[in-house]
Design an enzyme around this catalytic site. Sequence first.
Site, short mmCIF file in Angstrom:
data_model
loop_
_atom_site.label_atom_id
_atom_site.label_comp_id
_atom_site.label_asym_id
_atom_site.label_seq_id
_atom_site.Cartn_x
_atom_site.Cartn_y
_atom_site.Cartn_z
N GLY A 1 0.83 -1.20 0.00
CA GLY A 1 0.00 0.00 0.00
C GLY A 1 0.86 1.25 0.00
CB ILE A 2 4.39 1.79 -1.16
CG1 ILE A 2 5.48 2.87 -1.06
CG2 ILE A 2 4.26 1.38 -2.63
CD1 ILE A 2 6.26 2.84 0.18
CG LEU B 1 0.58 0.42 5.49
CD1 LEU B 1 1.15 1.83 5.36
CD2 LEU B 1 0.08 0.19 6.91
CB SER C 1 -8.59 1.64 1.84
OG SER C 1 -8.39 2.65 0.87
CB SER D 1 -10.23 -0.37 9.77
OG SER D 1 -11.31 0.53 9.67
CD GLU E 1 -16.13 1.87 8.47
OE1 GLU E 1 -17.03 1.17 8.00
OE2 GLU E 1 -16.33 2.99 8.95
CE1 TYR F 1 -11.08 -1.09 4.29
CE2 TYR F 1 -12.40 -0.47 6.19
CZ TYR F 1 -11.19 -0.50 5.53
OH TYR F 1 -10.08 0.05 6.13
CG HIS G 1 -5.44 7.48 9.63
ND1 HIS G 1 -6.20 6.40 9.98
CD2 HIS G 1 -4.57 7.05 8.69
CE1 HIS G 1 -5.80 5.35 9.30
NE2 HIS G 1 -4.82 5.72 8.50
O1 G4F Z 1 -14.49 9.38 4.44
P1 G4F Z 1 -15.25 8.12 4.42
O2 G4F Z 1 -15.45 7.49 3.09
O3 G4F Z 1 -14.53 7.17 5.46
P2 G4F Z 1 -15.01 5.86 6.25
O4 G4F Z 1 -16.12 5.18 5.57
O5 G4F Z 1 -15.23 6.26 7.67
O6 G4F Z 1 -13.72 4.93 6.16
C1 G4F Z 1 -12.40 5.44 6.31
O7 G4F Z 1 -11.98 5.29 7.64
C2 G4F Z 1 -11.85 3.95 8.09
C3 G4F Z 1 -11.38 3.99 9.55
O8 G4F Z 1 -12.52 3.95 10.37
C4 G4F Z 1 -10.87 3.21 7.21
F1 G4F Z 1 -10.74 1.93 7.66
C5 G4F Z 1 -11.35 3.23 5.79
O9 G4F Z 1 -10.40 2.59 4.94
C6 G4F Z 1 -11.49 4.68 5.36
O10 G4F Z 1 -10.20 5.26 5.39
O11 G4F Z 1 -16.73 8.36 5.03
C7 G4F Z 1 -16.91 8.94 6.30
C8 G4F Z 1 -18.39 9.20 6.52
C9 G4F Z 1 -19.31 8.01 6.24
O12 G4F Z 1 -20.25 7.94 7.27
C10 G4F Z 1 -20.01 8.37 4.94
O13 G4F Z 1 -21.32 7.83 4.79
O14 G4F Z 1 -18.80 10.22 5.61
C11 G4F Z 1 -20.08 9.87 5.09
N1 G4F Z 1 -20.29 10.58 3.80
C12 G4F Z 1 -21.31 11.44 3.54
N2 G4F Z 1 -21.22 11.87 2.27
C13 G4F Z 1 -19.54 10.45 2.71
C14 G4F Z 1 -20.12 11.28 1.73
N3 G4F Z 1 -18.40 9.73 2.48
C15 G4F Z 1 -17.85 9.85 1.23
N4 G4F Z 1 -16.71 9.15 1.00
N5 G4F Z 1 -18.41 10.62 0.24
C16 G4F Z 1 -19.53 11.35 0.45
O15 G4F Z 1 -20.03 12.04 -0.46
#
Ligand code: G4F
Length: 330
Positions: free
Chosen positions: A11-12, A81, A85, A130, A132, A154, A184
């Site tokens: 995952g570099i 990593l 994701s 994670s 998650e 995931y 993060h």
């Molecule tokens: O930024 P997100 O896509 O991150 P999410 O799903 O929390 O996952 C990230 O963090 C995890 C660690 O807990 C990692 F394991 C994983 O690989 C990744 O890095 O979404 C965050 C939140 C969600 O609740 C989503 O439903 O934002 C909400 N959201 C609302 N509108 C959205 C959007 N997310 C995305 N990506 N795009 C939107 O338009």
Amino acid sequence: MVVMARALITGITGQDGRHLAEFLHTKGYEVFGLVKGQNNPKAESIRDEFPFVQLVPGDLADFSSLVSALEMSQPDEVYNLGAISFVAMSFNQAELTGNITGLGVLRMLEAIRLVGGARKNPIRFYQASSSEMFGKVRETPQTEMTPFHPRSPYGVAKVFAHDITVNYRESYDMFACSGILFNHEGPRRGLEFVTRKITNSVARIKLGVQSELVLGNLEAKRDWGYAGDYVEAMWMMLQQPKPDDFVVATGKSHSIEQLLEVAFAAADLKDWRQYVRQDQRFFRPAEVDLLIGDATKAKTKLGWQPKVGFNELIEMMVRHDIDYETKRAK
Ligand code: G4F
């Protein structure tokens, strides 16, 4: 003669891989990065940005390629990593996610067992677990002891990966650690994740090249920290006398609405509601409503502390994206 420690990072090409490569380089490591595919365009950017990284071919879907990568790089430490994701994508590509994010870890552990078995010093393994995995949370805040209830393919794959890491540690006495990292972020975050999607859109709205920002659920709450701080915790885990699992988090949670507030204010844009529209397209079939981590164990045992706070993080990302979009517009 000083012998440099050697680290192999999967995952570099992702956000964390880049931060970790930089961090390990400053610590004097010889850094190897696993890259998949022929003519991978992201490999070029790693060569340009981090000329000290030695790229080795391999794929988490291909066991024998992992054996070759370990033989080539002869690492003291492996940081896994690599993963599919993006949670939203995992709903559409569940099988691929299971294969890479879940089974990929089993393949790497087996490869380490095979190649590392003959070595005097065992290879130390870090698994990127994670928050998650907590999904529909059973308790708040979440600790290393909180039961898992994943809400996406995931999350399910990450639970398998986490459990198999613990199982290999217990069964084969491997030095295998899991870092249960909460969200993060930073300027290197991909544009598909909500923080960077927002900070990049704020920059584009500020510069007049975008008029609206379309999002999904604005009520979800996350514990957001700075990726640069979190890679340090990964390394600290592998320097301990015994392998263990650690939650890495800030202990503070904010909603997407609060994130919008800070991001728009950072660009002197008033009332984010006039720019934001919600669309069903960005809602998930099952949501993780609230994540907030308790990193007491990492703080007491590793001496780890997050340095960058939420507002500072989002302001840093907005500033970066205004610069980035200004340069792109020229
Ligand atoms: O930024 P997100 O896509 O991150 P999410 O799903 O929390 O996952 C990230 O963090 C995890 C660690 O807990 C990692 F394991 C994983 O690989 C990744 O890095 O979404 C965050 C939140 C969600 O609740 C989503 O439903 O934002 C909400 N959201 C609302 N509108 C959205 C959007 N997310 C995305 N990506 N795009 C939107 O338009």
